[in-house]
Design an enzyme around this catalytic site. Structure first.
Site, mmCIF file in Angstrom:
data_model
loop_
_atom_site.group_PDB
_atom_site.id
_atom_site.type_symbol
_atom_site.label_atom_id
_atom_site.label_comp_id
_atom_site.label_asym_id
_atom_site.label_seq_id
_atom_site.Cartn_x
_atom_site.Cartn_y
_atom_site.Cartn_z
ATOM 1 N N HIS A 156 15.393 -14.315 10.395
ATOM 2 C CA HIS A 156 15.216 -14.262 11.845
ATOM 3 C C HIS A 156 13.762 -14.340 12.299
ATOM 4 C CE1 HIS A 156 19.357 -12.221 12.717
ATOM 5 N NE2 HIS A 156 19.464 -13.311 11.982
ATOM 6 N N ASN A 157 12.832 -13.864 11.472
ATOM 7 C CA ASN A 157 11.425 -13.791 11.885
ATOM 8 C C ASN A 157 10.527 -14.742 11.112
ATOM 9 O OD1 ASN A 157 12.371 -10.502 11.733
ATOM 10 N ND2 ASN A 157 11.928 -11.434 13.707
ATOM 11 N N GLY A 201 -0.623 0.322 6.732
ATOM 12 C CA GLY A 201 -2.004 -0.130 6.881
ATOM 13 C C GLY A 201 -2.197 -1.581 6.502
ATOM 14 N N CYS A 244 0.882 -1.160 0.000
ATOM 15 C CA CYS A 244 0.000 0.000 0.000
ATOM 16 C C CYS A 244 0.922 1.213 0.000
ATOM 17 C CB CYS A 244 -0.987 -0.016 1.176
ATOM 18 S SG CYS A 244 -0.290 0.211 2.815
ATOM 19 N N GLY A 245 0.387 2.403 0.145
ATOM 20 C CA GLY A 245 1.222 3.599 0.044
ATOM 21 C C GLY A 245 2.423 3.584 0.962
ATOM 22 N N ARG A 291 4.803 3.888 -2.208
ATOM 23 C CA ARG A 291 5.072 5.305 -2.500
ATOM 24 C C ARG A 291 6.470 5.752 -2.090
ATOM 25 N NH1 ARG A 291 -0.843 7.563 -0.625
ATOM 26 N NH2 ARG A 291 -1.889 7.190 -2.622
ATOM 27 N N ARG A 331 17.652 -20.462 17.628
ATOM 28 C CA ARG A 331 17.198 -19.544 18.669
ATOM 29 C C ARG A 331 16.022 -18.698 18.215
ATOM 30 N NH1 ARG A 331 20.200 -14.268 17.938
ATOM 31 N NH2 ARG A 331 21.414 -14.618 16.055
#
Length: 151
Positions: free
Chosen positions: A98-99, A70, A65-66, A109, A132
Site C-alpha cells: 500500500h505504501n 530514530g 536501531c533499538g 530490541r 489508488r
C-alpha cells in the site's frame, strides 16, 4: 537485487545476523554500518543508506536501531525514502503493497531473530499494488515554492 543495510549499536547484532540470511537468498548487500556494538549515532549510517536507495545504487534498504524510531525518522527526512517501521510480517506486507515502502525498519530490541527473518521475507516478497495507492504515494514528497507555499 541490491539491499542497503544500516544500523546503530543496538541494531548491530541483528544486522550481522541477517546478512548471511539475505546472502543465502541471493541478495547483494551494501552495508553502511555500524561495524561494532560500540555506542554510535544512527544518523551517521541512515543518511548514507538512504542516499544509496535514492540514487539507485540499492533497490531497497533494511535498517534497524533499538526501537526502530530514530533510524526511521532519519531515513524519512529524505524525499525519496518511504521507510516503514515493522514489527509484524503483516505490517511489512502492507507497507510494501500500500505504501511502496523502499526501506524496511526493524525494532531490534523488540523482535526475535526468527521474527525478523519472517518480517524481512514478507517485505522482500511483497509487491506494490499501485492503483489508488499510487495517488497517495505521489502526495508524500514535500514540494515547496520559493515563496514557501506547499505545492
Amino acid at each position: 537485487m541490491r539491499i542497503a543495510l544500516a544500523s546503530d549499536h543496538a541494531g548491530f547484532e541483528l544486522k550481522e545476523y541477517l546478512k548471511p540470511f539475505l546472502e543465502e537468498k541471493g541478495y547483494e548487500l551494501l552495508d553502511f554500518g555500524t561495524n561494532s556494538a560500540a555506542s554510535c549515532d544512527y544518523p551517521d549510517y541512515a543518511h548514507p543508506a538512504a542516499l544509496a536507495v535514492e540514487d539507485g545504487r540499492c533497490d531497497l534498504g533494511i535498517a534497524m536501531c533499538g526501537s526502530g524510531n530514530g533510524i526511521s525518522m532519519t531515513l524519512n527526512k529524505h524525499q525519496g525514502i518511504r521507510a516503514a517501521l515493522c514489527w509484524l510480517p503483516e505490517l511489512a506486507d502492507l507497507a510494501k503493497k500500500h505504501n511502496n515502502a523502499n526501506v524496511l525498519v526493524l525494532p531490534a530490541r523488540f523482535i526475535s531473530k526468527a521474527e525478523a527473518e519472517k518480517i524481512v521475507e514478507t517485505f522482500l516478497s511483497a509487491s506494490f499494488e499501485g492503483g489508488r495507492h499510487q495517488n497517495r504515494i505521489d502526495k508524500i514528497p514535500l514540494n515547496i515554492s520559493v515563496e514557501g507555499e506547499i505545492l
